[in-house]
Write a protein that holds these residues in place. Structure first.
Motif, PDB file in Angstrom:
ATOM      1  N   SER A  18       0.762  -1.184   0.100  1.00 52.26           N
ATOM      2  CA  SER A  18       0.248  -0.211  -0.072  1.00 52.26           C
ATOM      3  C   SER A  18       0.747   1.205  -0.155  1.00 52.26           C
ATOM      4  O   SER A  18       0.427   2.374  -0.118  1.00 52.26           O
ATOM      5  N   PHE A  19       2.259   1.034   0.350  1.00 51.18           N
ATOM      6  CA  PHE A  19       2.930   2.268   0.340  1.00 51.18           C
ATOM      7  C   PHE A  19       3.576   2.609  -1.300  1.00 51.18           C
ATOM      8  O   PHE A  19       4.491   3.514  -1.132  1.00 51.18           O
ATOM      9  N   GLU A  20       3.421   1.517  -2.061  1.00 52.06           N
ATOM     10  CA  GLU A  20       4.104   1.735  -3.453  1.00 52.06           C
ATOM     11  C   GLU A  20       3.522   3.345  -3.991  1.00 52.06           C
ATOM     12  O   GLU A  20       2.338   3.653  -4.039  1.00 52.06           O
ATOM     13  N   GLY A  21       4.281   4.156  -4.402  1.00 54.78           N
ATOM     14  CA  GLY A  21       4.126   5.235  -5.048  1.00 54.78           C
ATOM     15  C   GLY A  21       3.843   6.484  -4.107  1.00 54.78           C
ATOM     16  O   GLY A  21       3.741   7.489  -4.539  1.00 54.78           O
ATOM     17  N   ILE A  68      -5.133   6.511   1.311  1.00 52.73           N
ATOM     18  CA  ILE A  68      -4.395   5.792   0.567  1.00 52.73           C
ATOM     19  C   ILE A  68      -5.333   4.594  -0.312  1.00 52.73           C
ATOM     20  O   ILE A  68      -4.708   4.026  -1.322  1.00 52.73           O
ATOM     21  N   GLY A  69      -6.453   4.258   0.063  1.00 53.21           N
ATOM     22  CA  GLY A  69      -7.408   3.495  -0.416  1.00 53.21           C
ATOM     23  C   GLY A  69      -6.977   1.923  -0.141  1.00 53.21           C
ATOM     24  O   GLY A  69      -7.115   1.227  -1.216  1.00 53.21           O
ATOM     25  N   ASP A  70      -6.428   1.558   1.149  1.00 53.36           N
ATOM     26  CA  ASP A  70      -6.231   0.152   1.158  1.00 53.36           C
ATOM     27  C   ASP A  70      -6.674  -0.010   2.730  1.00 53.36           C
ATOM     28  O   ASP A  70      -5.810   0.533   3.614  1.00 53.36           O
ATOM     29  N   ARG A  76      -0.626   5.073   9.553  1.00 53.50           N
ATOM     30  CA  ARG A  76      -1.144   5.684  10.387  1.00 53.50           C
ATOM     31  C   ARG A  76      -1.138   7.223  10.395  1.00 53.50           C
ATOM     32  O   ARG A  76      -2.032   8.048  10.707  1.00 53.50           O
ATOM     33  N   TYR A  77      -0.012   7.588  10.009  1.00 45.88           N
ATOM     34  CA  TYR A  77      -0.062   9.383   9.900  1.00 45.88           C
ATOM     35  C   TYR A  77       0.162   9.606   8.304  1.00 45.88           C
ATOM     36  O   TYR A  77       0.694   8.879   7.453  1.00 45.88           O
ATOM     37  N   PHE A  78      -0.459  10.802   7.977  1.00 42.38           N
ATOM     38  CA  PHE A  78      -0.345  11.376   6.579  1.00 42.38           C
ATOM     39  C   PHE A  78      -0.265  12.808   6.767  1.00 42.38           C
ATOM     40  O   PHE A  78      -0.857  13.393   7.766  1.00 42.38           O
TER      41      PHE A  78
END
Length: 86
Positions: A18-21, A68-70, A76-78
């Motif tokens: 989910s962290f890709e991109g 992030i859509g997952d 947790r943080y953005f």
């Protein structure tokens, strides 16, 4: 929501799919006097915040997963926005 200062960037050769991109930044949370408070955290960032910039940090894990859509992401943080210090 927290105020924070970007103090660096994180890279990972192996990470959750989910962290890709997504860009990962290291953010130092700040108190109301803009002094460091608590330990730095890793956050996803779509605003390309630069080191030294102040950002609005969201710590709502459910909100971050929706962002992030997952639903299964460990995020947790953005970064919710960059503060205009001018």
């Amino acid at each position: 929501m927290l105020l924070g200062s970007v103090i660096g960037y994180a890279t990972a050769t192996i990470k959750h799919p989910s962290f890709e991109g997504w860009r990962l930044v290291i953010v130092q949370p700040l108190n109301s006097e803009r002094k460091p408070e608590a330990d730095p955290v890793v956050a996803i960032d779509k605003f390309n915040a630069a080191a030294g910039q102040h950002v609005v940090l969201n710590s709502d894990g459910k909100g971050a997963r929706e962002y992030i859509g997952d639903d299964k992401s460990p995020v947790r943080y953005f970064v919710a926005g960059v503060v205009d210090d001018d």
